[in-house]
Write an enzyme that holds these catalytic residues in place. Structure first.
Site, PDB file in Angstrom:
ATOM      1  N   PHE A  80      34.207  35.497  42.505  1.00 43.18           N
ATOM      2  CA  PHE A  80      33.752  34.305  43.237  1.00 43.18           C
ATOM      3  C   PHE A  80      33.680  33.085  42.305  1.00 43.18           C
ATOM      4  O   PHE A  80      34.459  32.127  42.435  1.00 43.18           O
ATOM      5  CB  PHE A  80      32.402  34.632  43.902  1.00 43.18           C
ATOM      6  CG  PHE A  80      31.578  33.437  44.259  1.00 43.18           C
ATOM      7  CD1 PHE A  80      32.110  32.403  45.023  1.00 43.18           C
ATOM      8  CD2 PHE A  80      30.255  33.354  43.847  1.00 43.18           C
ATOM      9  CE1 PHE A  80      31.338  31.290  45.348  1.00 43.18           C
ATOM     10  CE2 PHE A  80      29.480  32.251  44.177  1.00 43.18           C
ATOM     11  CZ  PHE A  80      30.020  31.211  44.914  1.00 43.18           C
TER      12      PHE A  80
ATOM     13  N   ASP B 200      41.133  40.379  34.900  1.00 43.37           N
ATOM     14  CA  ASP B 200      40.213  40.939  35.902  1.00 43.37           C
ATOM     15  C   ASP B 200      40.665  42.363  36.252  1.00 43.37           C
ATOM     16  O   ASP B 200      41.861  42.643  36.281  1.00 43.37           O
ATOM     17  CB  ASP B 200      40.233  40.062  37.169  1.00 43.37           C
ATOM     18  CG  ASP B 200      38.961  40.195  37.977  1.00 43.37           C
ATOM     19  OD1 ASP B 200      38.219  39.205  38.085  1.00 43.37           O
ATOM     20  OD2 ASP B 200      38.688  41.309  38.490  1.00 43.37           O
TER      21      ASP B 200
ATOM     22  N   GLY C 117      36.117  41.772  42.348  1.00 41.86           N
ATOM     23  CA  GLY C 117      36.873  40.573  42.728  1.00 41.86           C
ATOM     24  C   GLY C 117      38.047  40.938  43.611  1.00 41.86           C
ATOM     25  O   GLY C 117      38.315  42.112  43.879  1.00 41.86           O
TER      26      GLY C 117
ATOM     27  N   VAL D  24      37.965  44.712  30.809  1.00 40.64           N
ATOM     28  CA  VAL D  24      37.665  44.064  29.520  1.00 40.64           C
ATOM     29  C   VAL D  24      36.741  44.909  28.640  1.00 40.64           C
ATOM     30  O   VAL D  24      36.629  44.656  27.446  1.00 40.64           O
ATOM     31  CB  VAL D  24      37.063  42.646  29.694  1.00 40.64           C
ATOM     32  CG1 VAL D  24      38.061  41.718  30.370  1.00 40.64           C
ATOM     33  CG2 VAL D  24      35.742  42.675  30.433  1.00 40.64           C
TER      34      VAL D  24
ATOM     35  N   ALA E 211      28.662  33.929  30.559  1.00 38.69           N
ATOM     36  CA  ALA E 211      27.964  33.757  31.844  1.00 38.69           C
ATOM     37  C   ALA E 211      26.750  34.672  31.846  1.00 38.69           C
ATOM     38  O   ALA E 211      26.857  35.865  32.087  1.00 38.69           O
ATOM     39  CB  ALA E 211      28.897  34.106  33.003  1.00 38.69           C
TER      40      ALA E 211
ATOM     41  N   TYR F  15      21.856  45.537  35.263  1.00 42.85           N
ATOM     42  CA  TYR F  15      22.400  44.176  35.227  1.00 42.85           C
ATOM     43  C   TYR F  15      21.581  43.301  34.285  1.00 42.85           C
ATOM     44  O   TYR F  15      22.123  42.682  33.362  1.00 42.85           O
ATOM     45  CB  TYR F  15      22.383  43.596  36.644  1.00 42.85           C
ATOM     46  CG  TYR F  15      22.969  42.204  36.766  1.00 42.85           C
ATOM     47  CD1 TYR F  15      24.314  41.959  36.512  1.00 42.85           C
ATOM     48  CD2 TYR F  15      22.169  41.127  37.167  1.00 42.85           C
ATOM     49  CE1 TYR F  15      24.841  40.681  36.655  1.00 42.85           C
ATOM     50  CE2 TYR F  15      22.693  39.857  37.313  1.00 42.85           C
ATOM     51  CZ  TYR F  15      24.034  39.631  37.057  1.00 42.85           C
ATOM     52  OH  TYR F  15      24.558  38.364  37.196  1.00 42.85           O
TER      53      TYR F  15
HETATM   54  N1  LIG Z   1      27.161  34.094  41.628  1.00 37.10           N
HETATM   55  C1  LIG Z   1      25.960  33.962  41.115  1.00 37.10           C
HETATM   56  O1  LIG Z   1      25.013  33.572  41.814  1.00 37.10           O
HETATM   57  C2  LIG Z   1      25.715  34.249  39.649  1.00 37.10           C
HETATM   58  C3  LIG Z   1      24.441  34.000  39.144  1.00 37.10           C
HETATM   59  C4  LIG Z   1      24.195  34.291  37.811  1.00 37.10           C
HETATM   60  C5  LIG Z   1      25.200  34.758  36.993  1.00 37.10           C
HETATM   61  N2  LIG Z   1      26.440  34.986  37.519  1.00 37.10           N
HETATM   62  C6  LIG Z   1      27.462  35.528  36.618  1.00 37.10           C
HETATM   63  O2  LIG Z   1      28.716  34.914  36.856  1.00 37.10           O
HETATM   64  C7  LIG Z   1      29.756  35.875  36.728  1.00 37.10           C
HETATM   65  C8  LIG Z   1      30.575  35.910  37.999  1.00 37.10           C
HETATM   66  O3  LIG Z   1      29.746  36.276  39.112  1.00 37.10           O
HETATM   67  P1  LIG Z   1      30.331  36.290  40.597  1.00 37.10           P
HETATM   68  O4  LIG Z   1      29.220  35.949  41.497  1.00 37.10           O
HETATM   69  O5  LIG Z   1      31.570  35.504  40.622  1.00 37.10           O
HETATM   70  O6  LIG Z   1      30.645  37.840  40.776  1.00 37.10           O
HETATM   71  P2  LIG Z   1      31.977  38.547  41.303  1.00 37.10           P
HETATM   72  O7  LIG Z   1      31.629  39.988  41.457  1.00 37.10           O
HETATM   73  O8  LIG Z   1      32.529  37.824  42.466  1.00 37.10           O
HETATM   74  O9  LIG Z   1      32.980  38.335  40.098  1.00 37.10           O
HETATM   75  C9  LIG Z   1      32.989  39.149  38.959  1.00 37.10           C
HETATM   76  C10 LIG Z   1      34.436  39.400  38.567  1.00 37.10           C
HETATM   77  O10 LIG Z   1      34.461  40.191  37.356  1.00 37.10           O
HETATM   78  C11 LIG Z   1      35.429  41.214  37.529  1.00 37.10           C
HETATM   79  N3  LIG Z   1      35.066  42.311  36.629  1.00 37.10           N
HETATM   80  C12 LIG Z   1      33.927  43.056  36.671  1.00 37.10           C
HETATM   81  N4  LIG Z   1      33.926  43.955  35.653  1.00 37.10           N
HETATM   82  C13 LIG Z   1      35.087  43.768  34.975  1.00 37.10           C
HETATM   83  C14 LIG Z   1      35.673  44.389  33.837  1.00 37.10           C
HETATM   84  N5  LIG Z   1      35.060  45.386  33.177  1.00 37.10           N
HETATM   85  N6  LIG Z   1      36.892  43.950  33.425  1.00 37.10           N
HETATM   86  C15 LIG Z   1      37.515  42.942  34.081  1.00 37.10           C
HETATM   87  N7  LIG Z   1      37.008  42.323  35.150  1.00 37.10           N
HETATM   88  C16 LIG Z   1      35.810  42.734  35.600  1.00 37.10           C
HETATM   89  C17 LIG Z   1      35.368  41.575  39.006  1.00 37.10           C
HETATM   90  O11 LIG Z   1      36.502  42.253  39.497  1.00 37.10           O
HETATM   91  C18 LIG Z   1      35.191  40.198  39.636  1.00 37.10           C
HETATM   92  O12 LIG Z   1      36.438  39.585  39.888  1.00 37.10           O
HETATM   93  C19 LIG Z   1      29.087  37.207  36.403  1.00 37.10           C
HETATM   94  O13 LIG Z   1      29.113  37.400  34.993  1.00 37.10           O
HETATM   95  C20 LIG Z   1      27.669  37.010  36.873  1.00 37.10           C
HETATM   96  O14 LIG Z   1      26.759  37.796  36.157  1.00 37.10           O
HETATM   97  C21 LIG Z   1      26.719  34.744  38.829  1.00 37.10           C
END
Ligand SMILES: NC(=O)c1ccc[n+]([C@@H]2O[C@H](COP(=O)([O-])OP(=O)(O)OC[C@H]3O[C@@H](n4cnc5c(N)ncnc54)[C@H](O)[C@@H]3O)[C@@H](O)[C@H]2O)c1
Length: 320
Positions: free
Chosen positions: A20, A40, A45, A66, A123, A154
Site C-alpha cells: 500500500f 517485494d 502486497g 528481503v 519505515a 510486529y
Molecule cells: N500503513 C500504515 O498505516 C503504516 C503505519 C506504520 C508503519 N507502516 C510501515 O510501512 C510499511 C508498509 O506498510 P503497508 O501498510 O504498505 O503494508 P503492506 O502490507 O501493504 O505492504 C508491505 C509490503 O511489503 C512486502 N513484504 C513483506 N515482507 C516482505 C519480505 N520479506 N520481502 C519482500 N517484501 C516483503 C509485502 O508483500 C507488501 O507488498 C511497513 O513497513 C509498515 O510497517 C505502515
C-alpha cells in the site's frame, strides 16, 4: 529549514514497494525523476499495485524475500526499507515472516545501503509506542509494549529494526533515517486487510454493519497516504537521523470514524460492536513538532477529504 521533498535521487530501492504505502512511494519517486527498483515478495502486497508503474521508464520490479536476499542490478543512492506485513490480520497470520523481515530483512537493506554509500530510510511505526501511557506521543517516549503479547511480533520487530539501524549508523557510519509512521490510509488498501478504514469503507459500501471494536472510544489519528509519502520523502531528503513521527495529529474515536465513513459514503449501514483485540492501544496520536520544525511538514488532507477520495477509489476499484 528544509522543505524540499527530493534530493534528486538517481536510483531508489524500495523494499515492500508493491504494498500500500510502498506503491505510492515508488510513484512519487518516479515523479521526482528517480529510477526505482521495487523489491517485494507479494506476501501481503499485490502485483496490480505496481502494474501501471511497469509502463514507466526507470521502474523495475524484482520478486524476492528481503529476509533472504536483496538482489539489485545497480547501486542505489537511497534505500527505503518498507517491506513488512503491517496490518494486524497479516502479521498475526505471518508471525515468523514478520520477525524475519524486521530483523534479517532490515540487516540486508542496511548492508546494501552501506555497500553503496546510500541513504537508508527505515519505515518504523507508531506501534513501537505500544499501548501508550503518554498522549500525544513524541519521539522521546519509549513506549509501553508487551514483549510476549500477540502484537509483539510486529512491535518488537520494528523496535529491533530501529535499534539495528541506530547500531549500523554508530558502528559503520551508515547514513540512516528512521520514520515512525502513524495509521495511514488511502487507495490500494485491501478491503479485507483488517485495518479500520478499509474495513469500514468496504462494509459501508456493501451495506453491511460497520464492526467497531470495544465501545469505540479508543482513538487513532489517520493520515492520508499522500501526506505520509510527502513526509517520508522530506525526511529522506533532509540529513536527519530521526526518529521522526509522520502522522496526522487529528485524533478521532473509532466510533466517530465509523460514523464519518457512513455519512460520507451515503450508506444506511448500522454500527455493530464486537470484541476488542488483546493489547489494542487505547489512544494513539502523534506529536509532530519535530517534523514540522525540521522538515516544514504537516498533513494537508483533512479526514473528510481523504476519506471521500478513498471511498471513491473503493467504489471504482476496491475488492468487495
Ligand atoms: N500503513 C500504515 O498505516 C503504516 C503505519 C506504520 C508503519 N507502516 C510501515 O510501512 C510499511 C508498509 O506498510 P503497508 O501498510 O504498505 O503494508 P503492506 O502490507 O501493504 O505492504 C508491505 C509490503 O511489503 C512486502 N513484504 C513483506 N515482507 C516482505 C519480505 N520479506 N520481502 C519482500 N517484501 C516483503 C509485502 O508483500 C507488501 O507488498 C511497513 O513497513 C509498515 O510497517 C505502515
Amino acid at each position: 529549514m528544509t522543505t524540499s521533498s527530493s534530493r534528486n535521487w538517481k536510483h531508489a530501492v524500495v523494499t515492500g514497494g508493491a504494498g500500500f504505502v510502498g506503491s505510492h512511494l515508488c510513484a512519487a519517486l518516479l515523479d521526482s525523476g528517480a529510477d526505482v527498483t521495487c523489491v517485494d515478495d507479494f506476501s501481503t502486497g499485490r502485483p496490480e499495485n505496481v502494474t501501471a508503474l511497469l509502463e514507466r521508464p526507470g521502474f523495475r520490479l524484482v520478486q524476492a524475500n528481503v529476509a533472504e536476499e536483496l538482489p539489485v542490478a545497480r547501486p542505489p543512492d537511497v534505500v527505503l526499507h518498507f517491506a513488512s506485513p503491517a496490518s494486524p490480520a497479516d502479521y498475526l497470520r505471518l508471525p515468523l515472516h514478520t520477525m524475519e523481515t524486521g530483523s534479517l530483512g532490515t540487516r540486508n537493506a542496511l548492508e546494501l545501503a552501506r555497500a553503496c554509500e546510500a541513504r537508508f530510510v527505515l519505515a518504523s511505526t507508531s506501534e513501537i509506542y505500544g499501548d501508550p501511557l503518554q498522549n500525544p506521543q513524541d519521539e522521546r517516549y519509549w513506549g509501553n509494549v508487551n514483549p510476549v503479547g500477540p502484537r509483539s511480533v510486529y512491535d518488537e520487530a520494528k523496535r529491533f529494526g530501529e535499534a539495528l539501524t541506530t547500531a549500523h549508523a554508530d558502528t559503520h557510519g551508515t547514513d540512516t533515517c528512521i520514520v515512525r509512521l502513524f495509521n495511514t490510509y488511502g487507495p490500494r488498501m485491501r478491503g479485507h486487510d483488517g485495518r479500520a478504514v478499509p474495513t469500514f469503507v468496504r462494509q459501508a459500501l456493501a451495506g453491511e454493519p460497520l464492526t467497531v471494536t470495544g465501545d469505540g472510544h479508543q482513538t487513532r489519528s489517520v493520515c492520508h497516504v499522500d501526506d505520509t509519502v510527502r513526509g517520508i520523502l522530506a525526511a529522506a531528503a533532509h540529513g536527519m537521523r530521526g526518529p521522526v513521527n509522520i502522522g496526522n495529529p487529528h485524533e478521532i474515536t473509532m466510533l466517530d470514524l465509523a460514523r464519518l465513513v457512513i455519512a460520507l459514503s451515503g450508506s444506511d449501514s448500522e454500527i455493530r460492536f464486537i470484541e476488542r483485540p488483546v493489547d489494542d492501544p487505547a489512544v494513539r496520536c502523534p506529536d509532530i513538532t519535530l517534523a514540522h520544525d525540521k522538515l516544514g511538514w504537516e498533513p494537508r488532507v483533512s479526514a473528510e477529504e481523504g476519506l471521500r477520495r478513498t471511498i471513491a477509489w473503493f467504489r471504482e476499484e476496491g475488492e468487495g
